[in-house]
Motif scaffolding. Structure first.
Motif, mmCIF file in Angstrom:
data_model
loop_
_atom_site.group_PDB
_atom_site.id
_atom_site.type_symbol
_atom_site.label_atom_id
_atom_site.label_comp_id
_atom_site.label_asym_id
_atom_site.label_seq_id
_atom_site.Cartn_x
_atom_site.Cartn_y
_atom_site.Cartn_z
ATOM 1 N N TRP A 80 61.570 89.064 80.714
ATOM 2 C CA TRP A 80 60.986 90.164 79.953
ATOM 3 C C TRP A 80 61.462 90.019 78.503
ATOM 4 O O TRP A 80 62.605 89.624 78.268
ATOM 5 N N HIS A 81 60.592 90.327 77.554
ATOM 6 C CA HIS A 81 60.985 90.233 76.145
ATOM 7 C C HIS A 81 59.979 90.982 75.279
ATOM 8 O O HIS A 81 58.949 91.455 75.774
ATOM 9 N N LYS A 82 60.295 91.092 74.001
ATOM 10 C CA LYS A 82 59.345 91.692 73.052
ATOM 11 C C LYS A 82 59.443 90.955 71.718
ATOM 12 O O LYS A 82 60.461 90.317 71.416
ATOM 13 N N HIS A 83 58.363 91.051 70.948
ATOM 14 C CA HIS A 83 58.297 90.388 69.644
ATOM 15 C C HIS A 83 58.150 91.442 68.550
ATOM 16 O O HIS A 83 57.103 92.108 68.482
ATOM 17 N N PRO A 84 59.156 91.618 67.688
ATOM 18 C CA PRO A 84 59.061 92.631 66.619
ATOM 19 C C PRO A 84 57.850 92.424 65.704
ATOM 20 O O PRO A 84 57.315 93.390 65.156
ATOM 21 N N GLY A 86 55.005 90.702 66.813
ATOM 22 C CA GLY A 86 53.832 90.418 67.647
ATOM 23 C C GLY A 86 53.727 88.954 68.025
ATOM 24 O O GLY A 86 54.509 88.107 67.559
ATOM 25 N N GLN A 87 52.778 88.663 68.911
ATOM 26 C CA GLN A 87 52.574 87.288 69.381
ATOM 27 C C GLN A 87 51.130 87.120 69.855
ATOM 28 O O GLN A 87 50.519 88.059 70.361
ATOM 29 N N ILE A 88 50.600 85.916 69.654
ATOM 30 C CA ILE A 88 49.278 85.552 70.172
ATOM 31 C C ILE A 88 49.452 84.366 71.103
ATOM 32 O O ILE A 88 50.141 83.398 70.755
ATOM 33 N N LEU A 115 46.547 88.979 72.974
ATOM 34 C CA LEU A 115 47.130 89.559 71.762
ATOM 35 C C LEU A 115 48.234 90.519 72.181
ATOM 36 O O LEU A 115 47.984 91.469 72.931
ATOM 37 N N ILE A 116 49.450 90.263 71.728
ATOM 38 C CA ILE A 116 50.601 91.065 72.143
ATOM 39 C C ILE A 116 51.106 91.837 70.928
ATOM 40 O O ILE A 116 51.583 91.240 69.946
ATOM 41 N N SER A 117 50.974 93.150 70.986
ATOM 42 C CA SER A 117 51.360 93.988 69.840
ATOM 43 C C SER A 117 52.875 93.979 69.650
ATOM 44 O O SER A 117 53.625 93.745 70.605
ATOM 45 N N GLU A 121 57.067 95.395 75.509
ATOM 46 C CA GLU A 121 57.823 94.603 76.488
ATOM 47 C C GLU A 121 56.857 93.900 77.438
ATOM 48 O O GLU A 121 55.938 94.530 77.965
ATOM 49 N N HIS A 122 57.091 92.607 77.652
ATOM 50 C CA HIS A 122 56.156 91.826 78.471
ATOM 51 C C HIS A 122 56.823 90.531 78.935
ATOM 52 O O HIS A 122 57.913 90.186 78.491
ATOM 53 N N TRP A 123 56.111 89.822 79.803
ATOM 54 C CA TRP A 123 56.504 88.446 80.145
ATOM 55 C C TRP A 123 55.246 87.635 80.390
ATOM 56 O O TRP A 123 54.174 88.197 80.617
ATOM 57 N N HIS A 124 55.382 86.305 80.316
ATOM 58 C CA HIS A 124 54.278 85.412 80.661
ATOM 59 C C HIS A 124 54.814 84.199 81.393
ATOM 60 O O HIS A 124 55.967 83.807 81.191
ATOM 61 N N GLY A 125 53.964 83.612 82.249
ATOM 62 C CA GLY A 125 54.392 82.431 82.994
ATOM 63 C C GLY A 125 53.329 81.977 83.971
ATOM 64 O O GLY A 125 52.245 82.551 84.042
HETATM 65 MN MN MN Z 1 55.933 86.707 74.507
#
Ligand code: MN
Length: 170
Positions: A80-84, A86-88, A115-117, A121-125
């Motif tokens: 789990w993580h977050k990007h201050p 954002g992330q695409i 598109l990650i605002s 908090e999210h994860w990918h895999g």
């Molecule tokens: Mn991410």
């Protein structure tokens, strides 16, 4: 006609037919090599399973937008993580998951864009039965690149994987 000449003519006919009988591959059927290098195994404790990273765009103060090619083996995922800032994510291969905290995981595949605002908090895999590759573009990194949180537990991952297995097989 001499036998050797007959044989030569037959050989040329067979060769001609063989060369012309190849069906042109449609764009979909073409086996495509990975566009970008797989890079190096990601070390540290921010991932479960094996994943690789190859940086495509370095971090700098002009673009503030580093981008990397990330490849996951089946079952591998981020914590789990977050990007201050954002992330695409541009999905370039395989099938995987994207999940935001408090929401259902989404099955994502080659061709999808996520598109990650900022600060979500999210994860990918990857799924448990497929590899997964995406280009991760970290936007506005002057605000911060990533804040790492706890791992996605085997229970969290296993539950959603069972839900999605049938979908993936279709
Ligand atoms: Mn991410």
């Amino acid at each position: 006609m001499k036998n050797s000449l007959k044989f030569s003519i037959l050989f040329l006919i067979v060769l001609f037919v063989a060369c012309n009988n190849r069906q042109p591959e449609s764009a979909k059927e073409q086996k495509t090599e990975p566009v970008f290098p797989i890079g190096n195994i990601i070390t540290g404790n921010n991932f479960t399973g094996t994943a690789w990273l190859h940086w495509l765009v370095p971090n700098d103060s002009i673009f503030n937008c580093p981008a990397g090619n990330v490849t996951f083996e089946p079952g591998a995922r981020t914590n789990w993580h977050k990007h201050p800032g954002g992330q695409i994510l541009l999905i370039t291969g395989g099938q995987g998951y994207y999940q935001e905290s408090g929401k259902q995981a989404l099955l994502i595949k080659k061709g999808d864009v996520v598109l990650i605002s900022p600060d979500v908090e999210h994860w990918h895999g990857a799924t448990s039965i497929s590899g997964f590759t995406h280009i991760a573009i970290n936007t506005n990194v002057q605000k911060g690149s990533v804040v790492w949180l706890q791992p996605v537990s085997d229970e969290e991952y296993g539950n959603l994987d069972q839900e999605k297995q049938e979908l993936i097989k279709r």
